[in-house]
Design a protein around this motif. Structure first.
Motif, mmCIF file in Angstrom:
data_model
loop_
_atom_site.group_PDB
_atom_site.id
_atom_site.type_symbol
_atom_site.label_atom_id
_atom_site.label_comp_id
_atom_site.label_asym_id
_atom_site.label_seq_id
_atom_site.Cartn_x
_atom_site.Cartn_y
_atom_site.Cartn_z
ATOM 1 N N MET A 167 9.930 -56.981 -58.402
ATOM 2 C CA MET A 167 9.861 -58.352 -57.325
ATOM 3 C C MET A 167 10.642 -57.757 -56.038
ATOM 4 O O MET A 167 11.583 -57.108 -56.330
ATOM 5 C CB MET A 167 10.559 -59.397 -58.047
ATOM 6 C CG MET A 167 9.773 -60.242 -59.294
ATOM 7 S SD MET A 167 8.560 -61.360 -58.583
ATOM 8 C CE MET A 167 9.363 -62.272 -57.579
ATOM 9 N N PHE A 168 9.862 -58.417 -55.113
ATOM 10 C CA PHE A 168 10.695 -58.216 -53.686
ATOM 11 C C PHE A 168 10.878 -59.359 -52.904
ATOM 12 O O PHE A 168 10.298 -60.360 -53.511
ATOM 13 C CB PHE A 168 9.740 -57.108 -52.487
ATOM 14 C CG PHE A 168 9.592 -55.673 -53.491
ATOM 15 C CD1 PHE A 168 10.336 -54.775 -53.130
ATOM 16 C CD2 PHE A 168 8.416 -55.764 -54.189
ATOM 17 C CE1 PHE A 168 10.128 -53.799 -53.614
ATOM 18 C CE2 PHE A 168 8.163 -54.056 -54.960
ATOM 19 C CZ PHE A 168 8.958 -53.194 -54.507
ATOM 20 N N LEU A 169 11.814 -59.460 -52.193
ATOM 21 C CA LEU A 169 11.938 -60.626 -51.112
ATOM 22 C C LEU A 169 11.670 -59.782 -49.655
ATOM 23 O O LEU A 169 12.551 -59.199 -49.180
ATOM 24 C CB LEU A 169 13.452 -60.967 -51.189
ATOM 25 C CG LEU A 169 13.557 -62.348 -50.387
ATOM 26 C CD1 LEU A 169 12.784 -63.532 -50.654
ATOM 27 C CD2 LEU A 169 14.972 -62.644 -50.362
ATOM 28 N N LYS A 170 10.603 -60.350 -49.011
ATOM 29 C CA LYS A 170 10.290 -59.905 -47.782
ATOM 30 C C LYS A 170 10.594 -60.834 -46.902
ATOM 31 O O LYS A 170 10.301 -62.108 -46.934
ATOM 32 C CB LYS A 170 8.671 -59.895 -47.666
ATOM 33 C CG LYS A 170 8.310 -58.417 -48.457
ATOM 34 C CD LYS A 170 6.966 -58.102 -48.322
ATOM 35 C CE LYS A 170 6.502 -56.680 -49.019
ATOM 36 N NZ LYS A 170 5.092 -56.142 -48.840
ATOM 37 N N ILE A 171 11.532 -60.621 -45.844
ATOM 38 C CA ILE A 171 12.136 -61.185 -44.743
ATOM 39 C C ILE A 171 11.527 -60.896 -43.408
ATOM 40 O O ILE A 171 11.423 -59.256 -43.240
ATOM 41 C CB ILE A 171 13.578 -61.192 -44.839
ATOM 42 C CG1 ILE A 171 14.369 -61.400 -45.988
ATOM 43 C CG2 ILE A 171 14.179 -61.964 -43.596
ATOM 44 C CD1 ILE A 171 15.713 -61.578 -46.279
ATOM 45 N N GLY A 172 10.993 -61.413 -42.609
ATOM 46 C CA GLY A 172 10.228 -61.099 -41.528
ATOM 47 C C GLY A 172 10.116 -61.910 -40.538
ATOM 48 O O GLY A 172 10.429 -63.220 -40.663
ATOM 49 N N LEU A 173 9.445 -61.481 -39.228
ATOM 50 C CA LEU A 173 9.238 -62.378 -38.071
ATOM 51 C C LEU A 173 7.447 -61.995 -38.062
ATOM 52 O O LEU A 173 7.073 -60.882 -37.784
ATOM 53 C CB LEU A 173 9.928 -61.895 -36.760
ATOM 54 C CG LEU A 173 11.400 -62.272 -36.825
ATOM 55 C CD1 LEU A 173 12.095 -61.497 -35.607
ATOM 56 C CD2 LEU A 173 11.537 -63.735 -36.520
ATOM 57 N N ARG A 174 7.024 -63.195 -37.648
ATOM 58 C CA ARG A 174 5.617 -63.141 -37.322
ATOM 59 C C ARG A 174 5.450 -63.676 -35.891
ATOM 60 O O ARG A 174 5.679 -64.632 -35.536
ATOM 61 C CB ARG A 174 4.923 -64.258 -38.579
ATOM 62 C CG ARG A 174 3.631 -64.254 -38.755
ATOM 63 C CD ARG A 174 3.064 -64.706 -40.149
ATOM 64 N NE ARG A 174 1.764 -64.867 -40.076
ATOM 65 C CZ ARG A 174 1.166 -66.131 -39.908
ATOM 66 N NH1 ARG A 174 1.530 -66.983 -39.673
ATOM 67 N NH2 ARG A 174 -0.318 -65.978 -40.314
ATOM 68 N N HIS A 175 4.468 -62.962 -35.299
ATOM 69 C CA HIS A 175 3.961 -63.238 -33.769
ATOM 70 C C HIS A 175 2.616 -63.599 -33.673
ATOM 71 O O HIS A 175 1.630 -62.779 -34.229
ATOM 72 C CB HIS A 175 4.297 -62.225 -33.128
ATOM 73 C CG HIS A 175 4.200 -62.478 -31.661
ATOM 74 N ND1 HIS A 175 4.476 -63.471 -30.924
ATOM 75 C CD2 HIS A 175 3.251 -61.770 -30.797
ATOM 76 C CE1 HIS A 175 3.975 -63.412 -29.562
ATOM 77 N NE2 HIS A 175 3.139 -62.361 -29.305
ATOM 78 N N LEU A 176 2.040 -64.669 -33.022
ATOM 79 C CA LEU A 176 0.806 -65.050 -32.797
ATOM 80 C C LEU A 176 0.234 -64.211 -31.700
ATOM 81 O O LEU A 176 0.816 -64.233 -30.596
ATOM 82 C CB LEU A 176 0.418 -66.345 -32.659
ATOM 83 C CG LEU A 176 -0.835 -66.960 -32.158
ATOM 84 C CD1 LEU A 176 -1.989 -66.562 -33.349
ATOM 85 C CD2 LEU A 176 -0.757 -68.264 -31.672
ATOM 86 N N ILE A 177 -0.912 -63.450 -31.709
ATOM 87 C CA ILE A 177 -1.404 -62.600 -30.507
ATOM 88 C C ILE A 177 -2.888 -63.462 -30.369
ATOM 89 O O ILE A 177 -3.601 -63.402 -31.198
ATOM 90 C CB ILE A 177 -1.654 -61.246 -30.981
ATOM 91 C CG1 ILE A 177 -0.440 -60.571 -31.385
ATOM 92 C CG2 ILE A 177 -2.205 -60.534 -29.566
ATOM 93 C CD1 ILE A 177 -0.346 -59.157 -31.836
#
Length: 200
Positions: A184-194
């Protein structure tokens, strides 16, 4: 389309040396399907499964001998790391998303580090050799995740995404290891609309 940058954190212990499994990094690219909520997803991920012990047999070169069947060894370790290429589908909503798919995993060759100290295994004819050449060079996982998202304006969002992965093969050839295949992982991130130019 969307692009996301993320850091996979371990939620489970893969059963390598304590505290040696560390944070990875990655990015995703998502392409909408027919302008609907479903997206085709691909990208890149780097995973550090941690250090594994490898005992180096130096009986023949050490110049030291003991009782019959005694083996002279050096203790050593090397890191098990993978580059992952995911292929999947994501159902995307404003405040959440869920995704599933498969991921090709390629072992990244790491240097072995051995102690200069010698020690003996008494009365042993052989021991299990965990040399890095026995790590499966290519593996794959199936994965499923569910993310909570926080919009940050019109084009950015922050997300936290627990993800389950299951390795289709053991880490080592012939299943000689005890490294866990379910993780199991916990992915933390930022998402950008192009925004892409629309057809007129």
């Amino acid at each position: 389309m969307h692009m996301a940058f993320e850091a996979p954190l371990w939620l489970t212990n893969p059963n390598t040396l304590d505290n040696s499994h560390t944070v990875g990094f990655g990015f995703k690219i998502e392409f909408p399907i027919n302008r609907g909520p479903w997206n085709f997803m691909t990208g890149f991920s780097h995973y550090n499964y941690g250090d594994h012990i490898n005992l180096l047999d130096v009986t023949e070169s050490s110049g030291l001998s003991g009782n019959e069947g005694t083996i002279t060894i050096k203790d050593g370790t090397y890191a098990i790391k993978y580059a992952g290429l995911p292929l999947g589908l994501r159902l995307d909503k404003k405040y959440w998303s869920t995704s599933f798919g498969v991921q090709m995993m390629f072992n990244l060759n790491q240097a072995e580090v051995h102690s200069q100290n010698l020690r003996f295994i008494f009365g042993a004819d052989e021991f299990e050799d965990f040399s890095k050449e026995k790590v499966n060079g290519v593996n794959s996982t199936i994965f499923y995740s569910f993310a909570g998202k926080l919009p940050l304006g019109d084009k950015w969002s922050f997300y936290i995404e627990p993800e389950f992965q299951y390795l289709m093969k053991s880490v080592y050839i012939d299943n000689i290891d005890e490294i866990k295949r379910a993780n199991m992982f916990l992915k933390i991130g930022l998402r950008h609309l192009i925004s892409l130019p629309s057809e007129e």
